[in-house]
Motif scaffolding. Structure first.
Motif, PDB file in Angstrom:
ATOM      1  N   ASN A 312       0.830  -1.210   0.000  1.00  0.00           N
ATOM      2  CA  ASN A 312       0.000   0.000   0.000  1.00  0.00           C
ATOM      3  C   ASN A 312       0.859   1.252   0.000  1.00  0.00           C
ATOM      4  N   ASP A 313       2.049   1.187   0.613  1.00  0.00           N
ATOM      5  CA  ASP A 313       2.963   2.330   0.572  1.00  0.00           C
ATOM      6  C   ASP A 313       3.416   2.593  -0.856  1.00  0.00           C
ATOM      7  N   TRP A 314       3.744   1.505  -1.576  1.00  0.00           N
ATOM      8  CA  TRP A 314       4.144   1.643  -2.983  1.00  0.00           C
ATOM      9  C   TRP A 314       3.002   2.265  -3.790  1.00  0.00           C
ATOM     10  N   ALA A 315       1.791   1.804  -3.540  1.00  0.00           N
ATOM     11  CA  ALA A 315       0.626   2.303  -4.275  1.00  0.00           C
ATOM     12  C   ALA A 315       0.443   3.803  -4.092  1.00  0.00           C
ATOM     13  N   ILE A 316       0.585   4.255  -2.852  1.00  0.00           N
ATOM     14  CA  ILE A 316       0.321   5.663  -2.545  1.00  0.00           C
ATOM     15  C   ILE A 316       1.525   6.549  -2.850  1.00  0.00           C
ATOM     16  N   GLU A 317       2.711   6.124  -2.410  1.00  0.00           N
ATOM     17  CA  GLU A 317       3.884   6.984  -2.513  1.00  0.00           C
ATOM     18  C   GLU A 317       4.520   6.981  -3.897  1.00  0.00           C
ATOM     19  N   THR A 318       4.511   5.831  -4.567  1.00  0.00           N
ATOM     20  CA  THR A 318       5.144   5.735  -5.881  1.00  0.00           C
ATOM     21  C   THR A 318       4.141   5.891  -7.010  1.00  0.00           C
ATOM     22  N   MET A 319       3.021   5.183  -6.915  1.00  0.00           N
ATOM     23  CA  MET A 319       2.036   5.199  -7.994  1.00  0.00           C
ATOM     24  C   MET A 319       0.978   6.290  -7.821  1.00  0.00           C
ATOM     25  N   ASN A 320       0.942   6.903  -6.642  1.00  0.00           N
ATOM     26  CA  ASN A 320      -0.044   7.953  -6.351  1.00  0.00           C
ATOM     27  C   ASN A 320      -1.467   7.463  -6.618  1.00  0.00           C
ATOM     28  N   ASP A 321      -1.715   6.204  -6.249  1.00  0.00           N
ATOM     29  CA  ASP A 321      -3.007   5.595  -6.517  1.00  0.00           C
ATOM     30  C   ASP A 321      -3.269   4.501  -5.493  1.00  0.00           C
ATOM     31  N   PRO A 322      -4.084   4.767  -4.476  1.00  0.00           N
ATOM     32  CA  PRO A 322      -4.342   3.756  -3.449  1.00  0.00           C
ATOM     33  C   PRO A 322      -5.032   2.505  -4.004  1.00  0.00           C
ATOM     34  N   SER A 323      -5.673   2.616  -5.175  1.00  0.00           N
ATOM     35  CA  SER A 323      -6.347   1.457  -5.765  1.00  0.00           C
ATOM     36  C   SER A 323      -5.397   0.637  -6.636  1.00  0.00           C
ATOM     37  N   TYR A 324      -4.119   0.980  -6.655  1.00  0.00           N
ATOM     38  CA  TYR A 324      -3.154   0.290  -7.519  1.00  0.00           C
ATOM     39  C   TYR A 324      -3.165  -1.230  -7.334  1.00  0.00           C
ATOM     40  N   PRO A 325      -3.120  -1.779  -6.106  1.00  0.00           N
ATOM     41  CA  PRO A 325      -3.109  -3.247  -5.970  1.00  0.00           C
ATOM     42  C   PRO A 325      -4.320  -3.920  -6.607  1.00  0.00           C
ATOM     43  N   LEU A 326      -5.498  -3.322  -6.438  1.00  0.00           N
ATOM     44  CA  LEU A 326      -6.709  -3.879  -7.028  1.00  0.00           C
ATOM     45  C   LEU A 326      -6.636  -3.823  -8.553  1.00  0.00           C
ATOM     46  N   ASN A 327      -6.269  -2.656  -9.076  1.00  0.00           N
ATOM     47  CA  ASN A 327      -6.210  -2.505 -10.523  1.00  0.00           C
ATOM     48  C   ASN A 327      -5.098  -3.353 -11.134  1.00  0.00           C
ATOM     49  N   LEU A 328      -3.999  -3.555 -10.385  1.00  0.00           N
ATOM     50  CA  LEU A 328      -2.934  -4.417 -10.890  1.00  0.00           C
ATOM     51  C   LEU A 328      -3.463  -5.839 -11.072  1.00  0.00           C
ATOM     52  N   PHE A 329      -4.207  -6.332 -10.098  1.00  0.00           N
ATOM     53  CA  PHE A 329      -4.785  -7.673 -10.212  1.00  0.00           C
ATOM     54  C   PHE A 329      -5.685  -7.766 -11.444  1.00  0.00           C
ATOM     55  N   LEU A 330      -6.523  -6.766 -11.646  1.00  0.00           N
ATOM     56  CA  LEU A 330      -7.434  -6.768 -12.788  1.00  0.00           C
ATOM     57  C   LEU A 330      -6.668  -6.656 -14.101  1.00  0.00           C
ATOM     58  N   ARG A 331      -5.602  -5.874 -14.088  1.00  0.00           N
ATOM     59  CA  ARG A 331      -4.797  -5.732 -15.312  1.00  0.00           C
ATOM     60  C   ARG A 331      -4.056  -7.026 -15.653  1.00  0.00           C
ATOM     61  N   VAL A 332      -3.587  -7.727 -14.637  1.00  0.00           N
ATOM     62  CA  VAL A 332      -2.867  -8.973 -14.905  1.00  0.00           C
ATOM     63  C   VAL A 332      -3.828 -10.073 -15.351  1.00  0.00           C
ATOM     64  N   ILE A 333      -5.111  -9.953 -15.026  1.00  0.00           N
ATOM     65  CA  ILE A 333      -6.102 -10.843 -15.649  1.00  0.00           C
ATOM     66  C   ILE A 333      -6.074 -10.621 -17.161  1.00  0.00           C
ATOM     67  N   THR A 334      -6.112  -9.359 -17.563  1.00  0.00           N
ATOM     68  CA  THR A 334      -6.053  -9.021 -18.991  1.00  0.00           C
ATOM     69  C   THR A 334      -4.778  -9.562 -19.616  1.00  0.00           C
ATOM     70  N   VAL A 335      -3.643  -9.312 -18.959  1.00  0.00           N
ATOM     71  CA  VAL A 335      -2.349  -9.777 -19.463  1.00  0.00           C
ATOM     72  C   VAL A 335      -2.353 -11.294 -19.625  1.00  0.00           C
ATOM     73  N   SER A 336      -2.877 -11.993 -18.637  1.00  0.00           N
ATOM     74  CA  SER A 336      -2.883 -13.455 -18.663  1.00  0.00           C
ATOM     75  C   SER A 336      -3.731 -13.997 -19.800  1.00  0.00           C
ATOM     76  N   LEU A 337      -4.919 -13.435 -19.979  1.00  0.00           N
ATOM     77  CA  LEU A 337      -5.807 -13.899 -21.047  1.00  0.00           C
ATOM     78  C   LEU A 337      -5.202 -13.627 -22.421  1.00  0.00           C
ATOM     79  N   GLU A 338      -4.631 -12.437 -22.596  1.00  0.00           N
ATOM     80  CA  GLU A 338      -4.033 -12.088 -23.885  1.00  0.00           C
ATOM     81  C   GLU A 338      -2.798 -12.938 -24.158  1.00  0.00           C
ATOM     82  N   THR A 339      -2.029 -13.220 -23.114  1.00  0.00           N
ATOM     83  CA  THR A 339      -0.841 -14.074 -23.277  1.00  0.00           C
ATOM     84  C   THR A 339      -1.228 -15.452 -23.776  1.00  0.00           C
ATOM     85  N   MET A 340      -2.213 -16.065 -23.139  1.00  0.00           N
ATOM     86  CA  MET A 340      -2.603 -17.415 -23.530  1.00  0.00           C
ATOM     87  C   MET A 340      -3.251 -17.437 -24.908  1.00  0.00           C
TER      88      MET A 340
END
Length: 351
Positions: A312-340
């Motif tokens: 959460n520190d990385w999300a807020i301090e580096t990415m300036n987005d507290p929802s980063y962990p949630l959106n990362l999970f959703l984005r990696v769903i996209t990455v995984s589906l497109e990869t396969m």
């Protein structure tokens, strides 16, 4: 002859501040001082689809190896194909445009698109880098292709009617190493030695693997910016607009049931539902990419040092987005589906 004697019990062991190793004991005996240098903290990739800051400076980092020739500065642009070397969890490969951790995908060995060398002040006609490109902002480093001219000729000879460059070959390698046919056929070799790269028989297959490699690189490099998968979110009766910053705080993502992976409990406020199970087919170093995200996006405490790693520190301090962990999970769903999707449309390996 002068002998340097040092005692490990002379120094204060405090893993919260410094991890001592062989050379640092010797250097303190020689009265050598380490100094924190601005600009040495860079973004690196620690585990699949998980970045963090690293202090990259050889006096204080144990064994930087050849990385300074691949990423000599934080601004130096490069790509490197990282793969498992005799991995116990099967063969894996992942591209990165950041400094990779040694254990990014097991004991990783990396093959870059470019190599950098400090620019010489002498103008030698026979200098190895005399025709290379000066490619850092300060002009301190010169860039050359990591793929040799002999390697380029090897592929040009295989496809004499095609116009092929070294970048095409780089992506061909990345595409080929994702081939399930290739991995199955050479599974025994890949378990104990570096992969060998054959030329496929047909030029059209070469281009198919090369294009696939480019497409895979797009998804694997841009995982933080691709469109998040539109999974169903159970927000306990609220809308996304009603969520506060603290509602995105994640301690540990977990499956709602051990054998039910279509639903992930993000925290007490958010549950992710209707996750396509085929997303878990994209495996990196023995684990689905999504499960790497679940493991790293949370809060953990290092047993020996007591250092807390809080995503959460990385999300807020580096990415300036507290929802980063949630959106990362959703984005990696996209990455995984497109990869396969790409992997399953690769041509059969005909060599």
């Amino acid at each position: 002859m002068k002998f340097v004697v040092y005692r490990e019990d002379f120094v204060k062991i405090d893993l919260l501040n410094f991890a001592w190793y062989g050379d640092s004991y010797k250097e303190v005996a020689r009265n050598k001082y380490y100094k924190f240098e601005d600009g040495s903290s860079i973004k690196a990739i620690y585990r699949p689809y998980s970045s963090q800051w690293v202090y990259f400076n050889s006096p204080m980092m144990h064994r930087v190896s050849k990385i300074p020739q691949i990423f000599p500065t934080a601004e130096a642009e490069n790509l490197t194909i990282c793969l498992t070397l005799s991995g116990t969890k099967g063969f894996s490969v992942l591209i990165s445009d950041l400094v990779p951790d040694l254990h990014l995908i097991g004991d990783a060995q990396c093959f870059p698109l470019y190599l950098y060398e400090e620019t010489s002040t002498e103008n030698k006609a026979d200098d190895l880098f005399s025709h290379a490109e000066t490619n850092t902002a300060d002009g301190k480093y010169t860039r050359k292709d990591a793929i040799s001219d002999a390697g380029l000729k090897h592929f040009k000879d295989a496809y004499p009617t095609e116009t092929i460059n070294k970048e095409d070959i780089f992506y061909y390698v990345y595409g080929l190493l994702h081939s399930e046919d290739y991995r199955t056929r050479y599974a025994d070799n890949l378990s104990k030695e570096l992969p060998r790269i054959p030329c496929v028989k047909k030029a059209e297959d070469f281009w198919a693997f090369s294009k696939a490699g480019r497409d895979l690189a797009h998804w694997h490099l841009n995982y933080e910016t691709v469109e998040p998968y539109k999974a169903k979110l159970d927000l306990k009766g609220r809308s996304v607009r009603e969520l506060q910053e603290h509602d995105y705080y994640v301690t540990k993502m977990k499956f709602i049931k051990k054998d039910q992976k279509d639903t992930v409990v993000y925290n007490n406020a958010i549950t992710i539902e209707n996750i396509p199970l085929e997303a878990y087919d994209y495996v990196v170093n023995g684990k689905p990419a999504l499960e790497w995200v679940m493991e790293r996006q949370g809060v953990s405490t290092h047993k020996d040092s007591g250092i807390v790693n809080d995503a959460n520190d990385w999300a807020i301090e580096t990415m300036n987005d507290p929802s980063y962990p949630l959106n990362l999970f959703l984005r990696v769903i996209t990455v995984s589906l497109e990869t396969m999707k790409i992997v399953r449309n690769l041509p059969k390996l005909d060599i």
